[in-house]
Design a protein around this motif. Structure first.
Motif, PDB file in Angstrom:
ATOM      1  N   ASP A  30     -23.104   6.837  17.510  1.00  0.00           N
ATOM      2  CA  ASP A  30     -22.051   6.315  18.385  1.00  0.00           C
ATOM      3  C   ASP A  30     -20.690   6.919  18.063  1.00  0.00           C
ATOM      4  O   ASP A  30     -19.673   6.422  18.536  1.00  0.00           O
ATOM      5  CB  ASP A  30     -22.000   4.795  18.308  1.00  0.00           C
ATOM      6  N   LEU A  31     -20.630   7.934  17.257  1.00  0.00           N
ATOM      7  CA  LEU A  31     -19.409   8.636  16.852  1.00  0.00           C
ATOM      8  C   LEU A  31     -18.584   7.852  15.834  1.00  0.00           C
ATOM      9  O   LEU A  31     -17.684   8.399  15.216  1.00  0.00           O
ATOM     10  CB  LEU A  31     -18.488   8.950  18.046  1.00  0.00           C
ATOM     11  N   LEU A  32     -18.859   6.579  15.694  1.00  0.00           N
ATOM     12  CA  LEU A  32     -18.027   5.746  14.826  1.00  0.00           C
ATOM     13  C   LEU A  32     -18.744   5.332  13.544  1.00  0.00           C
ATOM     14  O   LEU A  32     -18.113   5.089  12.519  1.00  0.00           O
ATOM     15  CB  LEU A  32     -17.558   4.489  15.575  1.00  0.00           C
ATOM     16  N   THR A  44     -11.714   9.161  13.243  1.00  0.00           N
ATOM     17  CA  THR A  44     -12.717   8.429  12.462  1.00  0.00           C
ATOM     18  C   THR A  44     -13.776   9.382  11.927  1.00  0.00           C
ATOM     19  O   THR A  44     -14.141   9.332  10.749  1.00  0.00           O
ATOM     20  CB  THR A  44     -13.378   7.343  13.341  1.00  0.00           C
ATOM     21  N   LEU A  56     -20.218   6.323  24.133  1.00  0.00           N
ATOM     22  CA  LEU A  56     -20.536   6.343  22.695  1.00  0.00           C
ATOM     23  C   LEU A  56     -22.031   6.526  22.397  1.00  0.00           C
ATOM     24  O   LEU A  56     -22.554   5.927  21.469  1.00  0.00           O
ATOM     25  CB  LEU A  56     -20.012   5.067  22.012  1.00  0.00           C
ATOM     26  N   PHE A  63     -18.665  10.666  24.952  1.00  0.00           N
ATOM     27  CA  PHE A  63     -17.331  10.247  24.524  1.00  0.00           C
ATOM     28  C   PHE A  63     -16.870   8.911  25.108  1.00  0.00           C
ATOM     29  O   PHE A  63     -16.060   8.233  24.504  1.00  0.00           O
ATOM     30  CB  PHE A  63     -16.312  11.342  24.853  1.00  0.00           C
ATOM     31  N   PHE A 118      -9.179   8.382  18.591  1.00  0.00           N
ATOM     32  CA  PHE A 118      -9.636   7.460  17.554  1.00  0.00           C
ATOM     33  C   PHE A 118     -10.991   7.914  17.013  1.00  0.00           C
ATOM     34  O   PHE A 118     -11.214   7.931  15.792  1.00  0.00           O
ATOM     35  CB  PHE A 118      -9.722   6.038  18.133  1.00  0.00           C
ATOM     36  N   GLU A 119     -11.890   8.312  17.909  1.00  0.00           N
ATOM     37  CA  GLU A 119     -13.207   8.803  17.487  1.00  0.00           C
ATOM     38  C   GLU A 119     -13.050  10.034  16.588  1.00  0.00           C
ATOM     39  O   GLU A 119     -13.677  10.125  15.536  1.00  0.00           O
ATOM     40  CB  GLU A 119     -14.039   9.196  18.714  1.00  0.00           C
ATOM     41  N   PHE A 178      -9.033   6.640  22.954  1.00  0.00           N
ATOM     42  CA  PHE A 178     -10.279   6.321  22.268  1.00  0.00           C
ATOM     43  C   PHE A 178     -10.921   7.582  21.690  1.00  0.00           C
ATOM     44  O   PHE A 178     -11.471   7.566  20.587  1.00  0.00           O
ATOM     45  CB  PHE A 178     -11.250   5.601  23.211  1.00  0.00           C
ATOM     46  N   THR A 179     -10.809   8.695  22.433  1.00  0.00           N
ATOM     47  CA  THR A 179     -11.358   9.961  21.933  1.00  0.00           C
ATOM     48  C   THR A 179     -10.632  10.393  20.661  1.00  0.00           C
ATOM     49  O   THR A 179     -11.239  10.888  19.715  1.00  0.00           O
ATOM     50  CB  THR A 179     -11.235  11.054  23.012  1.00  0.00           C
TER      51      THR A 179
END
Lengths: 305, 439
Positions: free
Chosen positions: A59-61, B95, A273, A270, B91-92, B88-89
């Motif tokens: 989920d990229l996170l 991260t 996610l 993106f 932030f991704e 949000f991108t």
């Protein structure tokens, strides 16, 4: 004796460790190394990593979780993927065929060494140097209900069309822009190919009584086949992976009418996610592009290579 | 051999030792000197604050950061702004790169997804100057915090609280000789009087709808469904009701504006997601549904100017008195931040300047102090916003909000713009949404 003495090996000259061929090869490799490094770092490594990601849920996170081929298996029954794939194929075929025919016709026309040939070449090449985002925005304005495109079709009595607002027209509207943006480049490649064909072949055929059409069909086009293959392969690959025009002009809408696969991949990775799933989609797209390319090679025959 | 009997390598080694010693001594001196000159700066903690571009708010915050850093010399705020669509991108990316920002102003609909992944720290109530969540809620208008409460804990302080109202162009209404509509049914009936066509082409439309903008479409649509007596999703986000009668009523009403009443022309929307606002600002549309209190500033500098006024969202005749959905931005602190106390201290500082945000930009952060202030009282039409905010609520906290809103938004878009069959389309959407609901 004297000769022998002269022929005796000189011990004061050290022999090179490597042969001349090896040294030349090393020099060549040194020249190639930066390019190899560039491709390895920025193309092959990301591709290999994307292949790994396509086998994970990520989920990229949070860290990726290995799930094997589950992403690929899910794509087979994913209605969004299948819908976008269908739209992408329609878009590619609708754009590629007229694009190549138009480019070929224009190249044949310009190959006649007309007056103002240079000016024509500048005019048709302008769309190529225009950034795709700019083209998309400009065409968005041209497609407005009271814009120039509707004024133009109004001349022949057609009512104003909702070019980008209707699912019936939006994809066609983007196809038109794609052709407009690409035909200059394809024309240039084909024109260069035409100009590299010695005029003797055509002249000989004419002396033998061949018509102009026959010369074009049986002499020019076969000799142009390698360039046609190049143009077809690159155009189809570019259309299959087209992102900017659908993204800027419609964002895939109305509804999902113009959501091509690259746009869905971007959204899936993106915005939604699901980077693993998006990577699997990307590899499916790569696979499809390779199939198309292989088909084109087969169509044009191996002799063109 | 040199006189001391050292080899050249040994000589070099000695030289290197000397150099190292000298460098070490210099470093100590410089370090000590730095401490002597700037004792606090040497121990400064740096916190990264990621937020979206919003020029008036960015200007205000740049000033507020200076004030905060002066008052707290041991905290430095690294201010990072990116366009809203890219936040949000960004932030991704931060991260994934292993450097997540300490503070982010997430859109309220993004917060559930981030919280679900355990990436948010609960609000430090002491930094906010309260001892309990109830006490903090007392400082905000009702429902302002509810979108950020998970498992009984608060994970963000509101940085903007809005709900869409309907903006109308009073001049166009005067010219047409009609009053602004109180219900969707009235809107449908007066709409044709606001339409102007020239040679068959629409030059003025009654209402500009948000099209091709799923994030806004779902807020408008969710409010309409609730006004029709239903819900798109259950409050816990575990169920979807996309094939229910209220949903059908809402979508039929919207598509009726295009397909039946012809009081809006989707073709005018062009390519931009926020085209409905552009059309209203440029005097092409008489009504628009996606602007909050923050929109006043934009309108004042537009062609419409003071002719634009906010009025309550229309309701359905005989339906419940429900306003537009609440939405906004919340200031969050990363659970991975090594500087959470400092981050919350800064967040609390920003939150204590609600009146400044309102005065500079019309941006309301949901606090009672601002809502009841003189500044708000003097703000034109504030009473409309205040009443509507009290009648709105956040959409359910969906962990896959972006994906779900994209599905619902595109479905509504296709029904409204292209006249797709509503029942079939909504059934398909229900099937697509079901696996994405909260579990």
């Amino acid at each position: 004796m004297t000769t022998r003495a002269r022929a005796a090996p000189r011990t004061d000259i050290t022999r090179p460790v490597l042969s001349l061929e090896r040294r030349q090869a090393l020099v060549g490799m040194a020249f190639v190394f930066p390019a190899v490094l560039f491709f390895a770092l920025f193309f092959f490594y990301p591709m290999a990593y994307a292949l790994y990601l396509s086998l994970t849920s990520w989920d990229l996170l949070t860290p990726p979780v290995w799930i094997g081929l589950a992403n690929y298996a899910a794509l087979v029954s994913d209605p969004n993927f299948l819908s976008s794939l269908s739209i992408t194929l329609r878009y590619t075929i609708e754009a590629a065929v007229p694009l190549i025919l138009l480019s070929l016709m224009l190249a044949l026309f310009l190959n006649q060494r007309l007056r103002l040939n240079g000016a024509y070449q500048v005019v048709y090449f302008v769309p190529v140097v225009m950034p795709a985002v700019v083209s998309a925005i400009i065409w968005g304005l041209l497609y407005q209900p009271s814009g120039p495109v509707n004024n133009l079709v109004g001349i022949v009595g057609v009512e104003p069309l909702p070019w980008l607002a209707s699912a019936d027209y939006a994809l066609h509207a983007i196809v038109i822009v794609s052709i407009w943006a690409s035909f200059g480049y394809d024309t240039l490649i084909l024109l260069a190919g035409l100009q590299s064909i010695p005029p003797d072949y055509g002249e000989a055929a004419v002396i033998d009584g061949a018509s102009r059409w026959r010369v074009t069909r049986d002499v020019t086009l076969p000799l142009l086949a390698p360039r046609l293959l190049l143009v077809t392969a690159t155009s189809v690959a570019a259309l299959l992976t087209s992102f900017v025009l659908p993204y800027v002009m419609t964002n895939g809408g109305p509804g999902t009418a113009t959501r091509v696969l690259p746009l869905l991949i971007y959204q899936t990775g993106f915005q939604f996610l699901h980077a693993g799933q998006a990577s699997a989609m990307a590899f499916m797209l790569l696979f499809i592009t390779l199939i198309f390319t292989a088909l084109q090679f087969r169509l044009f025959g191996r002799e063109v290579l | 051999m040199n006189p001391r009997g050292l080899t050249s390598w040994q000589r070099n080694r000695v030289d290197r030792r000397r150099v190292l010693k000298a460098a070490g001594a210099a470093g100590l001196v410089l370090g000590a000197g730095d401490r002597l000159v700037r004792p606090a700066a040497a121990q400064a903690t740096s916190v990264t604050f990621l937020r979206h571009v919003d020029p008036p708010a960015n200007k205000l915050e740049t000033d507020l950061i200076k004030q905060f850093e002066q008052a707290n010399p041991n905290i430095k705020v690294d201010y990072v702004t990116v366009p809203d669509a890219d936040l949000f991108t960004k932030f991704e990316a931060m991260t994934v790169a292993g450097t997540p920002p300490d503070i982010v102003n997430f859109g309220s609909t993004d917060v559930p997804a981030v919280w679900q992944r355990g990436m948010l720290a609960p609000v430090d109530l002491s930094a906010a100057g309260v001892s309990s969540l109830d006490e903090l809620q007392g400082k905000y208008i009702p429902n302002a915090l509810s979108g950020y409460v998970f498992d009984g804990k608060l994970y963000a302080l509101p940085h903007e609280l809005s709900d869409y109202v309907m903006w109308v162009n009073t001049q166009m209404f005067e010219t047409a000789g009609v009053d602004y509509p109180r219900t969707w049914e009235e809107l449908s009936s007066i709409g044709p009087k606001l339409m102007i066509r020239n040679s068959g082409q629409v030059t003025q439309e009654a209402i500009a709808l948000p099209l091709g903008f799923p994030g806004a479409q779902i807020l408008v649509f969710d409010a309409m469904v609730r006004q029709a007596g239903g819900q798109l999703f259950s409050d816990d986000g575990r169920q979807a009701f996309l094939t229910s009668d209220p949903v059908m009523k809402a979508v039929t009403t919207l598509s009726g504006f295009v397909q039946k009443d012809k009081i809006t022309d989707p073709a005018l929307n062009g390519t931009t997601a926020t085209a409905d606002r552009d059309l209203f600002q440029n005097g092409v549309a008489a009504m628009m549904l996606t602007g909050g209190s923050w929109y006043r500033g934009t309108l004042d500098t537009s062609k419409v100017g003071k002719n634009a006024i906010p009025v309550p969202y229309p309701r359905f005749e005989g339906g419940p008195d429900i306003a537009g959905d609440l939405y906004g931005y919340g200031l969050t602190v990363s659970a991975k931040s090594a500087h959470q106390p400092e981050a919350w201290k800064f967040v609390a500082f920003l939150s204590s300047h609600g009146t400044d945000y309102f005065e500079n930009e019309g941006l309301f952060i949901g606090d009672k102090a601002t809502a009841d202030s003189d500044v708000a009282a003097k703000s034109p039409n504030w009473d409309v916003f205040q009443k509507e905010l009290a009648r709105g609520k956040y959409p359910p906290s969906l962990y896959h909000f972006n994906e779900i809103s994209d599905i619902v938004g595109r479905t509504v878009d296709a029904i409204v713009r292209s006249g797709d069959d509503a029942k079939t389309s909504l059934q398909n959407a229900q099937s697509s949404v079901t696996p994405l609901l909260n579990s």
